[in-house]
Structure formats: C-alpha cells, structure tokens
Design an enzyme around this catalytic site. Structure first.
Site, PDB file in Angstrom:
ATOM      1  N   ASP A 157      15.380  83.407 127.066  1.00 56.10           N
ATOM      2  CA  ASP A 157      13.873  83.506 127.302  1.00 56.10           C
ATOM      3  C   ASP A 157      13.462  82.442 128.396  1.00 56.10           C
ATOM      4  O   ASP A 157      14.273  81.485 128.677  1.00 56.10           O
ATOM      5  CB  ASP A 157      13.161  83.224 125.846  1.00 56.10           C
ATOM      6  CG  ASP A 157      13.416  81.662 125.379  1.00 56.10           C
ATOM      7  OD1 ASP A 157      14.541  81.380 125.366  1.00 56.10           O
ATOM      8  OD2 ASP A 157      12.561  81.278 124.908  1.00 56.10           O
ATOM      9  N   ASP A 166      15.746  78.012 134.189  1.00 54.01           N
ATOM     10  CA  ASP A 166      15.686  77.513 132.871  1.00 54.01           C
ATOM     11  C   ASP A 166      15.650  78.810 131.839  1.00 54.01           C
ATOM     12  O   ASP A 166      14.474  78.944 131.777  1.00 54.01           O
ATOM     13  CB  ASP A 166      14.544  76.538 132.370  1.00 54.01           C
ATOM     14  CG  ASP A 166      14.683  75.931 131.004  1.00 54.01           C
ATOM     15  OD1 ASP A 166      15.532  76.391 130.444  1.00 54.01           O
ATOM     16  OD2 ASP A 166      13.624  75.315 130.738  1.00 54.01           O
ATOM     17  N   GLU A 204      14.532  80.079 122.674  1.00 54.49           N
ATOM     18  CA  GLU A 204      14.459  78.714 122.540  1.00 54.49           C
ATOM     19  C   GLU A 204      13.383  77.991 122.930  1.00 54.49           C
ATOM     20  O   GLU A 204      13.218  76.763 122.374  1.00 54.49           O
ATOM     21  CB  GLU A 204      15.849  78.145 123.620  1.00 54.49           C
ATOM     22  CG  GLU A 204      16.376  77.019 123.521  1.00 54.49           C
ATOM     23  CD  GLU A 204      15.424  75.944 124.432  1.00 54.49           C
ATOM     24  OE1 GLU A 204      15.719  74.656 124.351  1.00 54.49           O
ATOM     25  OE2 GLU A 204      14.686  76.320 125.175  1.00 54.49           O
ATOM     26  N   ASP A 259      22.095  74.225 129.648  1.00 52.49           N
ATOM     27  CA  ASP A 259      20.549  73.935 129.734  1.00 52.49           C
ATOM     28  C   ASP A 259      20.168  72.896 130.298  1.00 52.49           C
ATOM     29  O   ASP A 259      19.111  71.971 129.856  1.00 52.49           O
ATOM     30  CB  ASP A 259      20.204  74.435 128.344  1.00 52.49           C
ATOM     31  CG  ASP A 259      18.763  74.614 128.302  1.00 52.49           C
ATOM     32  OD1 ASP A 259      18.214  74.991 129.298  1.00 52.49           O
ATOM     33  OD2 ASP A 259      18.162  74.696 127.333  1.00 52.49           O
TER      34      ASP A 259
END
Ligand SMILES: [Zn+2]
Length: 403
Positions: free
Chosen positions: A73, A134, A168, A191
């Site tokens: 996401d 991201d 997340e 991440d």
C-alpha cells in the site's frame, strides 16, 4: 515502475481488510509474476496478503526459513491515483522539474542524497502524486532477488518465504497475517531509506486517551455550576511542556507525548495522544506523567472528572532482536558483500517489523533507496534498488553458509 502505476492507497477510515480493495490489483500481478518465474505456491488470500515459497536447494537440513517482506500500500497523506513514474536516465546533478506541477522541483539542495546518484538513473513521480517507492521499491527488490534465485539454482540457500502485506501505512500491515502459515523463523522487511542502512530499533508506542466529563447546566443559569469540558481539555493541553517531551522539541533517542486529536462538546471532551520512546520503562513513566498533569488540572474544577486510558500500539524490536544477534549480523555482512558501508539506525517510528518481531518473527528493516516518502517529491535511485536485491541474495547465501 509497473508496480508504482497501480493505485494501492490504503484508507485509515475504512475498517475493512484490506482497507481498500484496489490493493489486490497489485497482489494479483505479483502472484502472476511469481508463478511466471516458477514459484508455484504463490497465492493471494482474501485479505490481499501474498505468500510464496522458494524451496531450499541446500543439502543442509538445518537452514532456518527466512522471510522477506514488503508492503504494497501507499500512504494516505498524498494522492496515489494516476501515478506516472518517470525514469531520469544518467542524472546530471541538475534540478528535476516535475512536468505535471512545475512548482515541484527536486534538487541537490532539498534532496542532498541525489548527489550520490549523479551519473546513474533515478525515478520520480510526475508532480501530482507520490511515487510509491515506499514500499514498491522494496517489492521490486524482493521480486528481483526471487527471479535471480530461481534463475541461478547453483546459488545455495535454505527455504525462503516471500510476503507482501497490505495496509502498513495505516498500522494494520500485520492485522490479518497468518504467521503460522508463513512458517518462517526470521525475517527482514525491505522498507528502509539510503543504501546500506540497517534498522534494528524502533520506538515503543502507546496511545493514551483522556475523556473529560464536565458539569453541564443551562448557560443562562450556570453561575458556580457549569464546568466546560472543552476548557478543561484546553488547559490540559496548555499544561504540556513545549520545550521538551514534544515531537517538535525532541530528536535522536528522546521520546515524547503528542496530542493528535481533541474533540467534544461543553459537557464532554476527548483528547487522544500518542506516546513514544525507545525504552519501555520510560514509556510507562510518560503515561503516569501525562495522567498527573491531567489530574492536576481537573482537580481545580469541582464536579469535573477524567477517565484516563492507555493502549499498547507496538514495541521496540531491539529487545527481541538482541536475543537473536545473528539476524542483524548477517544483514550487515550481506550489505558489506554488496559493496556498501553499513549504517545502523534507530527508527523514530514503527515498521511492520516491530509487530512481526513480537509475533515471533524477529525482523529488522533493510534499505531500498526510497527518499522523500509520502510526498510528491518522492524518488528512488535504480542502483539502490539493485543493491537491495543483491543484499537479499547475499543474505540467503549467508544463512545457508553459516548453518
Ligand atoms: Zn513503508
């Protein structure tokens, strides 16, 4: 860039899992691509999680199962609809003006890390949206590493699990995760930011809520009776320190308390806070200190009361990772084998890794190269993503070697 074009924005208000159905559009593509490279058990569950296994090709039977995880996401803070990624080949060090909003300019002044990418390729969005590096940068690195391992069976490794999670960015990345089904012993989230960075420490986090019950009366006849809950709430906020113990006054290893929401009516008001520190014991003291401040204020108002509650959000992963030092050590070794310098960092926030670590999957965070996240100026260097993929491959090899 193919992944970035798919709108996967999550929504904190939806209450469903996944929070937005559209995240599954990326899940489905990833499952197909995993199957195409020969990972037959790749599947998406009803919540949009993607699970896949690269079988061990090692003769050793004791290599622990390692998981690599990224979230699919993108943040609700900035539009993720109609993302148009742009590849800037052979970046020359000059300003990058984003074509759809020419006020959005990336330069070495506002993004000093661009300097490291002079002469190589960088990817930006076009000006109206975030890029979604991201964490699609992490997704791409894992997919690339998976393809590499499937293509070159001479590289020996144990069983590898691949996990892609929804939601997340709204703190629900592990809400519907089936950790048993995943079946991994240790994990790594992809991440993180600059190349070479290895994050093994996060904040510990609580949420606090103060409900203020005032004393209500008709305002025309309220003399010496009415206590306005909104005014009590405002006084509590005013009593908080401003030069310490606040996000705007702290950095590095310092913690804080931070009001994030204040609402109500004269009769009843609610203040919500987040509380953060690296040390669980300090976090507990912060809760007590906040309650004391609120009690002191409300004690001056006859008839008014407060209800104070604390809810645990997540805990510093370091406490868990320190019990399994090899997890971070091997990551550092893998980064060095990729020709990079290791920088160990503490995250003033949380990652899926903090929750995963406490769910029984010790899980530090590795770099992807992402920069300027959650904004229209988000960008990522292609070399950094390639190095992230390379680091994953080295990690798989190191776990096999050392077992
Ligand atoms: Zn992220």
């Amino acid at each position: 860039m193919r992944y970035a074009r798919i709108d996967t924005q999550s929504d904190p208000k939806s209450g469903t899992h996944p929070s937005t159905e559209k995240q599954k559009n990326l899940s489905k593509i990833l499952v197909e691509e995993l199957k195409d490279i020969g990972i037959e058990d790749a599947e998406m569950d009803t919540y949009g999680y993607v699970y896949a296994t690269i079988a061990s090709n090692s003769l050793k039977k004791n290599v622990p199962v390692i998981c690599f995880c990224s979230h699919m996401d993108t943040a609700p803070d900035c539009s993720g609809t109609g993302v148009k990624p742009i590849l800037h080949k052979n970046y020359d060090g000059g300003d990058i003006v984003l074509p759809d909003d020419k006020t959005q300019v990336l330069s070495i002044i506002n993004h000093p890390y661009l300097k490291k990418h002079i002469g190589s390729d960088v990817i930006t969005a076009s000006g109206n949206t975030l890029l979604g590096a991201d964490d699609k940068g992490g997704v791409a690195a894992i997919m690339q590493a998976a393809e590499y391992l499937m293509t070159y069976p001479s590289i020996k490794h144990g069983e590898i699990k691949i996990l892609f999670t929804p939601d997340e960015e709204i703190g629900e990345g592990t809400a519907k995760l089936d950790i048993k089904k995943l079946g991994a012993k240790f994990g790594y989230t992809l991440d993180g930011g600059p190349s070479g960075s290895l994050e093994d420490e996060t904040f510990s986090a609580d949420a606090a809520t103060i409900v203020i019950n005032g004393v209500i009366a008709h305002p025309g006849y309220a003399k010496d009776k009415l206590v306005n809950a909104l005014k009590v709430g405002a006084e509590i906020l005013h009593a908080l320190p401003t030069n310490e113990w606040a996000p705007e006054a702290t950095e590095k290893k310092e913690g804080f308390v931070h009001p994030v929401r204040f609402e109500g009516i004269a009769e009843k008001a609610v203040i919500e806070f987040i509380i953060r520190d690296f040390d669980d014991e300090k976090l507990k003291q912060y809760g007590k200190r906040l309650k004391k401040i609120a009690d002191n204020v409300v004690n001056h108002y006859k008839g008014a009361t407060i209800e104070f509650s604390i809810n645990e959000q997540y805990r510093n992963m370091k406490k868990i990772l320190d019990q399994f030092p090899q997890v971070a050590e091997y990551a550092a070794e893998a980064i060095r084998r990729a020709g990079l310098e290791v920088t160990t960092e503490s995250i003033r926030g949380g990652t899926d890794g903090s929750k995963l670590s406490y769910m029984g999957l010790p899980c530090p965070n590795l770099f992807t190269g992402m920069q300027g996240i959650h904004s229209k100026q988000e960008w990522i260097g292609v070399n950094d993503m390639a190095k992230a993929a390379e680091t994953i491959v080295h990690l798989c090899v190191i776990w096999e070697e050392k077992s």
